[in-house]
Write an enzyme that holds these catalytic residues in place. Sequence first.
Site, PDB file in Angstrom:
ATOM      1  N   LYS A   7       0.849   4.064  -2.946  1.00 51.90           N
ATOM      2  CA  LYS A   7       0.440   5.446  -2.710  1.00 51.90           C
ATOM      3  C   LYS A   7       1.587   6.434  -2.973  1.00 51.90           C
ATOM      4  O   LYS A   7       1.352   7.566  -3.380  1.00 51.90           O
ATOM      5  CB  LYS A   7      -0.132   5.593  -1.295  1.00 51.90           C
ATOM      6  CG  LYS A   7      -1.509   4.908  -1.152  1.00 51.90           C
ATOM      7  CD  LYS A   7      -2.552   5.516  -2.091  1.00 51.90           C
ATOM      8  CE  LYS A   7      -3.895   4.834  -2.017  1.00 51.90           C
ATOM      9  NZ  LYS A   7      -4.945   5.461  -2.847  1.00 51.90           N
ATOM     10  N   TYR A  45       0.839  -1.206   0.000  1.00 49.41           N
ATOM     11  CA  TYR A  45       0.000   0.000   0.000  1.00 49.41           C
ATOM     12  C   TYR A  45       0.879   1.263   0.000  1.00 49.41           C
ATOM     13  O   TYR A  45       0.638   2.214  -0.752  1.00 49.41           O
ATOM     14  CB  TYR A  45      -0.917  -0.016   1.226  1.00 49.41           C
ATOM     15  CG  TYR A  45      -2.045   0.970   1.157  1.00 49.41           C
ATOM     16  CD1 TYR A  45      -3.116   0.772   0.279  1.00 49.41           C
ATOM     17  CD2 TYR A  45      -2.069   2.108   1.952  1.00 49.41           C
ATOM     18  CE1 TYR A  45      -4.158   1.672   0.202  1.00 49.41           C
ATOM     19  CE2 TYR A  45      -3.109   3.024   1.887  1.00 49.41           C
ATOM     20  CZ  TYR A  45      -4.149   2.791   1.012  1.00 49.41           C
ATOM     21  OH  TYR A  45      -5.185   3.705   0.931  1.00 49.41           O
TER      22      TYR A  45
END
Length: 273
Positions: A178, A174
């Site tokens: 991002k 993640y």
Amino acid sequence: MDLSGAALVTGGGSGIGRACAVSFARLGVRGLVVADIDLDAAKATVVECQSVALNQNLRLEAIGIDVSLEDSVNGVVRQVADTLGRIDYCVHAAGVGVKVASPVAEADTMEFDRMLKVNVTGTFLVTRAISAVMKSQEPTALKPGSPERGTTRGSIVIIGSASAFVATPGMIQYTTAKHAALGITKNAALDNAPHRIRVNSVCPSWVDTPMVRKAMEDVPGLAGMIKAAVPIGRIALVDEVADAVMFFCSSMSSYSTGCNMILDGGTTLSAGR
Ligand code: ADP
């Protein structure tokens, strides 16, 4: 807020995307397409938008999309541009979260690939297709009555995350995705600036979505841990994220491009909370 154009929201079936779609309807856009891989969820959002729409002639539709697939993205964006005539605002909120947190030594390759495909390739594909549509549109006045602000061909807002700036234990995929989305925001902003298309992102941390609520119920101690980590003392409402997104769509942010607004109640301000 002057939001009288036409909007596309990806990931509009749930959470932040849904709140953005509802805000657009409340603020009086003339056209709104809610796109999601979960078409039933997108349709439910459309029903909610209908009930709050300021513009009685709002053109409102739900459409299925898989943002990780080039043909799906290009087809949907073309169709939306045809349906609405032009796309003035695009909010890209479609994305996936971590299913099972695991430290790097045990991180799963398929999970890593899935995260990059949806959250990074998806962001690239949507940003590219929307940029092409916006580039081909006639510019409109940025703010009627304020000609010195010039004109615009559109505004793109990418839903990023505080994970674009800091790491979280067990969330390498993640965090990576991002950080990459931040790069897409910056480069697209630079490439699109001469065409008067602005690209910004809103980067929240903990937001009150069904997924986070469930995690707080399921994981012992998580709710207390979050409360202790956030200086403001609570997680964000989806409406608070939508408010920041509406700012970037409107002429109130006419000089903002390539901005990444950290919206985390102060969570990332200090190390070691
Ligand atoms: P958030 O907290 O970021 O709002 P949610 O999980 O509530 O997260 O919402 C993300 C939305 O993105 C969901 O409605 C989900 O169906 C949608 N979504 C997930 N993957 C895709 C995809 N590949 N294409 C389009 N939409 C997707």
